[in-house]
Design a protein around this motif. Structure first.
Motif, PDB file in Angstrom:
ATOM      1  N   ASP A 217      12.873  -8.885  17.307  1.00 36.18           N
ATOM      2  CA  ASP A 217      13.361  -7.705  16.605  1.00 36.18           C
ATOM      3  C   ASP A 217      12.432  -7.243  15.476  1.00 36.18           C
ATOM      4  OD1 ASP A 217      13.858  -9.867  14.954  1.00 36.18           O
ATOM      5  OD2 ASP A 217      15.840  -9.178  14.326  1.00 36.18           O
ATOM      6  N   LYS A 218      11.296  -7.923  15.292  1.00 38.39           N
ATOM      7  CA  LYS A 218      10.354  -7.510  14.241  1.00 38.39           C
ATOM      8  C   LYS A 218       9.013  -8.198  14.453  1.00 38.39           C
ATOM      9  CE  LYS A 218      12.117 -11.069  11.243  1.00 38.39           C
ATOM     10  NZ  LYS A 218      13.059 -11.351  10.204  1.00 38.39           N
TER      11      LYS A 218
ATOM     12  N   GLU B 266       9.928   0.879  14.365  1.00 37.30           N
ATOM     13  CA  GLU B 266       9.826   1.656  13.125  1.00 37.30           C
ATOM     14  C   GLU B 266       8.993   0.854  12.139  1.00 37.30           C
ATOM     15  OE1 GLU B 266      12.595   3.840   9.759  1.00 37.30           O
ATOM     16  OE2 GLU B 266      13.552   2.837  11.440  1.00 37.30           O
ATOM     17  N   PHE B 267       7.990   1.510  11.563  1.00 32.89           N
ATOM     18  CA  PHE B 267       7.060   0.829  10.674  1.00 32.89           C
ATOM     19  C   PHE B 267       7.601   0.700   9.263  1.00 32.89           C
ATOM     20  CE2 PHE B 267       4.453   2.406  14.100  1.00 32.89           C
ATOM     21  CZ  PHE B 267       3.686   1.289  14.390  1.00 32.89           C
ATOM     22  N   GLY B 268       7.220  -0.391   8.627  1.00 37.18           N
ATOM     23  CA  GLY B 268       7.530  -0.640   7.231  1.00 37.18           C
ATOM     24  C   GLY B 268       6.313  -0.336   6.374  1.00 37.18           C
TER      25      GLY B 268
ATOM     26  N   LEU C 168       0.829  -1.200   0.000  1.00 41.54           N
ATOM     27  CA  LEU C 168       0.000   0.000   0.000  1.00 41.54           C
ATOM     28  C   LEU C 168       0.863   1.249   0.000  1.00 41.54           C
ATOM     29  CD1 LEU C 168      -2.631  -1.098   2.667  1.00 41.54           C
ATOM     30  CD2 LEU C 168      -2.790  -1.272   0.176  1.00 41.54           C
ATOM     31  N   LYS C 169       0.344   2.302  -0.603  1.00 41.66           N
ATOM     32  CA  LYS C 169       1.018   3.604  -0.600  1.00 41.66           C
ATOM     33  C   LYS C 169       0.450   4.411   0.563  1.00 41.66           C
ATOM     34  CE  LYS C 169       1.654   3.446  -5.524  1.00 41.66           C
ATOM     35  NZ  LYS C 169       1.128   3.836  -6.808  1.00 41.66           N
ATOM     36  N   THR C 170       1.254   4.500   1.634  1.00 41.51           N
ATOM     37  CA  THR C 170       0.823   5.219   2.836  1.00 41.51           C
ATOM     38  C   THR C 170       2.001   6.011   3.385  1.00 41.51           C
ATOM     39  OG1 THR C 170       1.472   3.536   4.450  1.00 41.51           O
ATOM     40  CG2 THR C 170      -0.705   3.270   3.402  1.00 41.51           C
ATOM     41  N   SER C 171       1.734   6.770   4.433  1.00 40.02           N
ATOM     42  CA  SER C 171       2.791   7.543   5.089  1.00 40.02           C
ATOM     43  C   SER C 171       3.444   6.773   6.236  1.00 40.02           C
ATOM     44  CB  SER C 171       2.207   8.854   5.623  1.00 40.02           C
ATOM     45  OG  SER C 171       1.213   8.584   6.603  1.00 40.02           O
ATOM     46  N   MET C 172       3.107   5.499   6.430  1.00 43.94           N
ATOM     47  CA  MET C 172       3.608   4.724   7.565  1.00 43.94           C
ATOM     48  C   MET C 172       5.099   4.386   7.517  1.00 43.94           C
ATOM     49  SD  MET C 172       1.409   4.253   9.965  1.00 43.94           S
ATOM     50  CE  MET C 172       2.073   2.890  10.885  1.00 43.94           C
ATOM     51  N   PRO C 173       5.665   4.001   6.372  1.00 42.17           N
ATOM     52  CA  PRO C 173       7.066   3.585   6.389  1.00 42.17           C
ATOM     53  C   PRO C 173       7.975   4.664   6.977  1.00 42.17           C
ATOM     54  CG  PRO C 173       6.076   3.010   4.290  1.00 42.17           C
ATOM     55  CD  PRO C 173       5.081   3.880   5.029  1.00 42.17           C
ATOM     56  N   GLY C 174       8.805   4.227   7.923  1.00 45.13           N
ATOM     57  CA  GLY C 174       9.751   5.142   8.555  1.00 45.13           C
ATOM     58  C   GLY C 174       9.236   5.815   9.812  1.00 45.13           C
ATOM     59  N   LYS C 175       7.934   5.757  10.069  1.00 44.55           N
ATOM     60  CA  LYS C 175       7.404   6.352  11.294  1.00 44.55           C
ATOM     61  C   LYS C 175       7.780   5.484  12.482  1.00 44.55           C
ATOM     62  CE  LYS C 175       3.748   9.172   9.466  1.00 44.55           C
ATOM     63  NZ  LYS C 175       2.397   9.666   9.649  1.00 44.55           N
ATOM     64  N   LYS C 176       7.968   6.131  13.633  1.00 44.64           N
ATOM     65  CA  LYS C 176       8.408   5.438  14.833  1.00 44.64           C
ATOM     66  C   LYS C 176       7.420   5.658  15.966  1.00 44.64           C
ATOM     67  CE  LYS C 176      13.128   6.072  13.405  1.00 44.64           C
ATOM     68  NZ  LYS C 176      13.949   7.203  13.118  1.00 44.64           N
TER      69      LYS C 176
ATOM     70  N   ARG D 139      -1.887  -5.917   6.851  1.00 47.91           N
ATOM     71  CA  ARG D 139      -0.730  -6.243   7.691  1.00 47.91           C
ATOM     72  C   ARG D 139       0.217  -5.048   7.689  1.00 47.91           C
ATOM     73  NH1 ARG D 139       1.785 -12.090   7.694  1.00 47.91           N
ATOM     74  NH2 ARG D 139       0.223 -12.216   9.333  1.00 47.91           N
ATOM     75  N   VAL D 140       0.625  -4.628   8.903  1.00 48.83           N
ATOM     76  CA  VAL D 140       1.533  -3.493   9.067  1.00 48.83           C
ATOM     77  C   VAL D 140       2.816  -4.016   9.732  1.00 48.83           C
ATOM     78  CG1 VAL D 140       1.840  -1.193  10.037  1.00 48.83           C
ATOM     79  CG2 VAL D 140      -0.452  -1.944   9.339  1.00 48.83           C
ATOM     80  N   PRO D 141       3.905  -4.127   8.967  1.00 49.69           N
ATOM     81  CA  PRO D 141       5.157  -4.652   9.528  1.00 49.69           C
ATOM     82  C   PRO D 141       5.911  -3.580  10.322  1.00 49.69           C
ATOM     83  CG  PRO D 141       5.469  -4.105   7.226  1.00 49.69           C
ATOM     84  CD  PRO D 141       4.017  -3.838   7.539  1.00 49.69           C
TER      85      PRO D 141
END
Length: 141
Positions: free
Chosen positions: A36-37, A73-75, A4-12, A55-57
């Motif tokens: 660790d994940k 940190e979210f993927g 999915l195209k979202t703003s989540m990747p990199g957010k902590k 699913r949000v890794p």
């Protein structure tokens, strides 16, 4: 699987805060995690043995996953379709049965093609936007 195209990747976020807020939005920690994940999952659609999940890794970047204070940190969130095996288990093990570990079977298809994918992409991205805008939980730590 559809990313999915979202703003989540990199957010902590702190793991404990993430569990609270995502839980309020129907996501729970998935069973397939390590120290660790891991993943937060929710079912978008279920019909018998056929389920479509959001699913949000995430990765643990500081601490251990069993601590609320661990920094994660979210993927990139994704949609996955899982078709369960509801028949008899061909790999039946009397030892596993005796200790109660044979209750889950291998899925017929853990990453089945996703029909009506545009619908699930739209629904998944909308779901992610609802919790990703929660300023209390996702912040640039």
């Amino acid at each position: 699987m559809i990313e999915l195209k979202t703003s989540m990747p990199g957010k902590k976020a702190l793991f404990g805060d993430a569990c609270t807020v995502l839980g309020e939005h129907g996501l729970q920690m998935g069973g397939n995690w390590d120290f660790d994940k891991g993943y937060f999952d929710t079912i978008l659609h279920q019909n018998g043995d056929d389920s479509i999940y959001l699913r949000v890794p995430f990765d643990v970047i500081d601490g251990m996953l069993d601590e609320d204070s661990a920094m994660i940190e979210f993927g990139k969130p994704f949609i996955i379709r899982h078709v369960l095996n509801i028949g008899l288990d061909d790999d039946d093990s009397p030892v596993l049965a005796a200790v109660g570990l044979d209750q889950f079977q291998k899925p017929d298809d853990p990453d089945a093609p996703i029909p009506y994918s545009e619908k699930w992409i739209e629904e998944g991205e909308a779901h992610v936007s609802r919790f990703s805008e929660d300023a209390v939980f996702i912040a640039p730590y």
